[in-house]
Motif scaffolding. Structure first.
Motif, PDB file in Angstrom:
ATOM      1  N   ASN A 185       0.642  -0.897   0.194  1.00 51.46           N
ATOM      2  CA  ASN A 185       0.067   0.392   0.300  1.00 51.46           C
ATOM      3  C   ASN A 185       1.121   1.602  -0.190  1.00 51.46           C
ATOM      4  O   ASN A 185       1.803   1.310   0.537  1.00 51.46           O
ATOM      5  N   GLN A 186       0.288   2.162  -0.847  1.00 50.29           N
ATOM      6  CA  GLN A 186       1.553   3.731  -0.341  1.00 50.29           C
ATOM      7  C   GLN A 186       0.721   4.519   0.237  1.00 50.29           C
ATOM      8  O   GLN A 186      -0.306   3.857   0.910  1.00 50.29           O
ATOM      9  N   LEU A 187       1.976   5.119   1.185  1.00 47.55           N
ATOM     10  CA  LEU A 187       1.924   5.061   3.222  1.00 47.55           C
ATOM     11  C   LEU A 187       1.974   6.587   2.858  1.00 47.55           C
ATOM     12  O   LEU A 187       3.047   7.194   1.929  1.00 47.55           O
ATOM     13  N   ASN A 188       1.825   8.065   3.095  1.00 46.80           N
ATOM     14  CA  ASN A 188       2.012   9.091   3.776  1.00 46.80           C
ATOM     15  C   ASN A 188       3.199   8.655   4.972  1.00 46.80           C
ATOM     16  O   ASN A 188       3.122   8.261   5.933  1.00 46.80           O
ATOM     17  N   GLN A 189       4.449   9.660   4.233  1.00 46.27           N
ATOM     18  CA  GLN A 189       6.195   8.827   5.244  1.00 46.27           C
ATOM     19  C   GLN A 189       5.104   9.721   6.646  1.00 46.27           C
ATOM     20  O   GLN A 189       6.130   9.036   7.416  1.00 46.27           O
ATOM     21  N   GLN A 190       4.960  10.510   6.345  1.00 43.61           N
ATOM     22  CA  GLN A 190       4.888  11.340   7.776  1.00 43.61           C
ATOM     23  C   GLN A 190       3.738  10.989   9.041  1.00 43.61           C
ATOM     24  O   GLN A 190       4.704  11.128  10.034  1.00 43.61           O
ATOM     25  N   THR A 191       2.725  10.465   8.580  1.00 43.81           N
ATOM     26  CA  THR A 191       2.302   9.329   9.557  1.00 43.81           C
ATOM     27  C   THR A 191       2.075   8.360   9.530  1.00 43.81           C
ATOM     28  O   THR A 191       1.190   7.774  10.183  1.00 43.81           O
ATOM     29  N   GLY A 192       1.912   7.730   8.368  1.00 42.16           N
ATOM     30  CA  GLY A 192       1.964   6.695   8.261  1.00 42.16           C
ATOM     31  C   GLY A 192       0.129   6.139   7.970  1.00 42.16           C
ATOM     32  O   GLY A 192      -0.141   4.618   7.307  1.00 42.16           O
TER      33      GLY A 192
ATOM     34  N   PRO B  89       4.180 -10.855  19.365  1.00 44.92           N
ATOM     35  CA  PRO B  89       3.573  -9.436  19.270  1.00 44.92           C
ATOM     36  C   PRO B  89       3.222 -10.024  21.096  1.00 44.92           C
ATOM     37  O   PRO B  89       2.054 -10.389  21.295  1.00 44.92           O
ATOM     38  N   ALA B  90       2.572  -8.583  21.461  1.00 42.91           N
ATOM     39  CA  ALA B  90       1.933  -8.168  22.897  1.00 42.91           C
ATOM     40  C   ALA B  90       0.350  -8.843  23.010  1.00 42.91           C
ATOM     41  O   ALA B  90      -0.209  -8.506  21.920  1.00 42.91           O
ATOM     42  N   LYS B  91       0.035  -9.525  24.000  1.00 39.87           N
ATOM     43  CA  LYS B  91      -0.951 -10.200  23.974  1.00 39.87           C
ATOM     44  C   LYS B  91      -2.149  -8.405  24.515  1.00 39.87           C
ATOM     45  O   LYS B  91      -1.950  -7.960  24.607  1.00 39.87           O
ATOM     46  N   GLY B  92      -2.976  -8.950  22.711  1.00 44.27           N
ATOM     47  CA  GLY B  92      -4.811  -7.523  23.419  1.00 44.27           C
ATOM     48  C   GLY B  92      -4.446  -5.943  22.524  1.00 44.27           C
ATOM     49  O   GLY B  92      -4.749  -5.094  22.721  1.00 44.27           O
ATOM     50  N   SER B  93      -2.674  -6.185  22.836  1.00 43.15           N
ATOM     51  CA  SER B  93      -2.963  -5.396  21.657  1.00 43.15           C
ATOM     52  C   SER B  93      -3.135  -4.722  19.500  1.00 43.15           C
ATOM     53  O   SER B  93      -3.114  -5.801  19.340  1.00 43.15           O
ATOM     54  N   SER B  94      -3.766  -4.017  19.511  1.00 47.41           N
ATOM     55  CA  SER B  94      -4.324  -4.243  18.664  1.00 47.41           C
ATOM     56  C   SER B  94      -3.394  -3.789  16.979  1.00 47.41           C
ATOM     57  O   SER B  94      -2.240  -3.101  17.540  1.00 47.41           O
ATOM     58  N   SER B  95      -4.079  -4.254  16.052  1.00 50.00           N
ATOM     59  CA  SER B  95      -3.133  -4.516  15.051  1.00 50.00           C
ATOM     60  C   SER B  95      -2.484  -3.139  13.991  1.00 50.00           C
ATOM     61  O   SER B  95      -1.282  -3.426  13.758  1.00 50.00           O
ATOM     62  N   LYS B  96      -3.698  -2.054  14.062  1.00 48.82           N
ATOM     63  CA  LYS B  96      -2.898  -0.786  13.812  1.00 48.82           C
ATOM     64  C   LYS B  96      -1.708  -0.288  14.882  1.00 48.82           C
ATOM     65  O   LYS B  96      -0.668  -0.490  14.266  1.00 48.82           O
ATOM     66  N   LYS B  97      -1.868  -0.327  16.164  1.00 49.49           N
ATOM     67  CA  LYS B  97      -0.855  -0.162  17.187  1.00 49.49           C
ATOM     68  C   LYS B  97       0.749  -0.625  17.188  1.00 49.49           C
ATOM     69  O   LYS B  97       1.529   0.403  16.691  1.00 49.49           O
ATOM     70  N   SER B  98       0.432  -2.320  16.828  1.00 51.40           N
ATOM     71  CA  SER B  98       1.571  -3.525  16.282  1.00 51.40           C
ATOM     72  C   SER B  98       2.361  -2.618  15.184  1.00 51.40           C
ATOM     73  O   SER B  98       3.340  -2.117  15.678  1.00 51.40           O
ATOM     74  N   ALA B  99       1.177  -2.259  13.763  1.00 45.22           N
ATOM     75  CA  ALA B  99       1.931  -1.962  12.568  1.00 45.22           C
ATOM     76  C   ALA B  99       3.144  -0.573  12.931  1.00 45.22           C
ATOM     77  O   ALA B  99       4.110  -0.575  12.269  1.00 45.22           O
ATOM     78  N   ARG B 100       1.467   0.042  13.483  1.00 44.37           N
ATOM     79  CA  ARG B 100       3.194   1.465  14.017  1.00 44.37           C
ATOM     80  C   ARG B 100       3.988   2.065  14.456  1.00 44.37           C
ATOM     81  O   ARG B 100       5.103   2.338  13.351  1.00 44.37           O
ATOM     82  N   SER B 101       3.727   1.153  15.744  1.00 43.96           N
ATOM     83  CA  SER B 101       5.149   0.871  16.397  1.00 43.96           C
ATOM     84  C   SER B 101       6.329   0.267  15.014  1.00 43.96           C
ATOM     85  O   SER B 101       7.224   0.467  15.339  1.00 43.96           O
ATOM     86  N   GLN B 102       5.970  -1.163  14.608  1.00 41.87           N
ATOM     87  CA  GLN B 102       6.681  -2.412  13.855  1.00 41.87           C
ATOM     88  C   GLN B 102       7.980  -1.159  12.379  1.00 41.87           C
ATOM     89  O   GLN B 102       8.545  -1.108  12.082  1.00 41.87           O
ATOM     90  N   ARG B 103       6.704  -0.097  11.891  1.00 41.67           N
ATOM     91  CA  ARG B 103       6.839   1.352  10.856  1.00 41.67           C
ATOM     92  C   ARG B 103       7.821   2.090  11.764  1.00 41.67           C
ATOM     93  O   ARG B 103       9.296   2.027  10.978  1.00 41.67           O
ATOM     94  N   LYS B 104       7.967   2.082  13.231  1.00 47.24           N
ATOM     95  CA  LYS B 104       8.932   3.235  13.239  1.00 47.24           C
ATOM     96  C   LYS B 104      10.196   2.536  14.054  1.00 47.24           C
ATOM     97  O   LYS B 104      11.296   3.089  13.438  1.00 47.24           O
ATOM     98  N   SER B 105      10.104   1.261  14.588  1.00 46.16           N
ATOM     99  CA  SER B 105      11.370   0.815  14.426  1.00 46.16           C
ATOM    100  C   SER B 105      11.965   0.709  13.768  1.00 46.16           C
ATOM    101  O   SER B 105      13.500   0.151  12.844  1.00 46.16           O
ATOM    102  N   ALA B 106      11.590  -0.034  12.271  1.00 47.30           N
ATOM    103  CA  ALA B 106      12.214  -0.453  10.582  1.00 47.30           C
ATOM    104  C   ALA B 106      12.910   0.761  10.095  1.00 47.30           C
ATOM    105  O   ALA B 106      13.718   0.589   9.673  1.00 47.30           O
TER     106      ALA B 106
END
Length: 308
Positions: free
Chosen positions: A35-42, A291-308
């Motif tokens: 997917n195409q993303l806004n690099q500033q906001t994800g 992945p931590a239990k109970g964490s939302s997929s959006k939050k997980s994806a966002r944090s992984q994007r930052k760490s990458a």
């Protein structure tokens, strides 16, 4: 469960008719897609249909098709007008002729479809058409309307059904002379041909698609897994083509096996993935990361994007 039919209608050979359905014979759903993303906001990029002059968004019900006569001048054609073009091939595949398989130039092939009887009736008529085509070792040529366009379709028996391959029209195939005229006329000596034939015989085999691995797809999976695991991505050395100076010497070395093969060629002998779905399974879990239990997929994806 079979996918949804792309087309339903009738298959007709003279006075023999049966209801049939067409299904896509190929799928690219298992390939990695981005997917195409806004690099500033994800956030994902969203496309809107806007008026080229005003910039205002245009709702679907106000959009019509137009043929451009000249710059900025169009002839509008409504959906209803297009539907009024009553072609028999919209609902019926009429078999026009039978040809030898070798008569069909590979450049005319587009994509294959599976064809089977639609419903409980017509199986006898379908079998007659299928088995006659099989026994005569011919390809049936007809016409069918798909995606508002009439296509030539070539029908061949496969197991208990038929495979229909859409064909291009002559005006869609470019002339080879546009590209081949400037190729130099070169005299190939008998010695060169003998050496080349020997190489071909060494590499002779049968085409077995399951032996081939989509190396680019595998590399994408590896890249995504490394980024999910927070690993540093290091660029790999690109393969370089060898500059052939002495063609005869290159042929001799190829025959004797002294020539060093490029790494990409060696990788092709690897065993392929057991099934297409296995490629996506490789993306589901990564060794050493849970992945931590109970964490939302959006939050997980966002944090992984930052760490990458």
């Amino acid at each position: 469960m079979a996918p949804r039919a792309n087309w339903k209608g009738f298959l007709r050979l003279s006075l023999v008719t049966c209801p049939v359905a067409l299904y896509p014979a190929t799928s690219e759903g298992e390939k990695i897609s981005f997917n195409q993303l806004n690099q500033q906001t994800g956030h994902r990029i969203k496309y809107l249909k806007v008026d080229a002059d005003t910039g205002d968004e245009v709702p679907n019900e106000d959009i019509v098709k137009g043929y451009e006569l000249e710059k900025g001048q169009y002839i509008e054609v409504s959906k209803e007008e297009l539907e009024e073009i009553a072609l028999e091939s919209t609902r019926t595949i009429e078999i026009d002729e039978f040809v030898d398989r070798t008569d069909i130039d590979p450049r005319y092939l587009i994509r294959p479809y599976y064809i089977r009887p639609d419903g409980k009736v017509g199986h006898d008529a379908f079998a007659v058409i299928r088995e006659t085509t099989r026994e005569m070792d011919k390809v049936a040529i007809g016409r069918v309307v798909l995606t508002n366009r009439e296509h030539i379709i070539a029908l061949e028996p496969m197991d208990k059904g038929l495979v229909g391959t859409l064909l291009r029209y002559p005006y869609e195939v470019r002339s080879e002379q546009e590209y081949f005229d400037e190729i130099q006329d070169v005299r190939v000596t008998k010695d060169m041909l003998d050496l080349a034939r020997h190489i071909v015989n060494q590499k002779a085999g049968r085409f077995e698609p399951e032996r081939f691995e989509d190396q680019y797809e595998s590399a994408l999976i590896e890249l995504i897994n490394q980024k999910r695991a927070g690993k540093t991505i290091t660029p790999k050395e690109r393969p370089r083509g060898e500059n052939v100076v002495d063609l005869m010497e290159a042929l001799r070395r190829s025959v004797s096996g002294t020539a060093s093969e490029p790494k990409a060629a060696k990788k092709s002998v690897k065993k392929p993935l057991k099934k297409a779905a296995g490629q996506k399974e490789m993306l589901m879990s990564i060794q050493g990361t849970k992945p931590a239990k109970g964490s939302s997929s959006k939050k997980s994806a966002r944090s992984q994007r930052k760490s990458a």
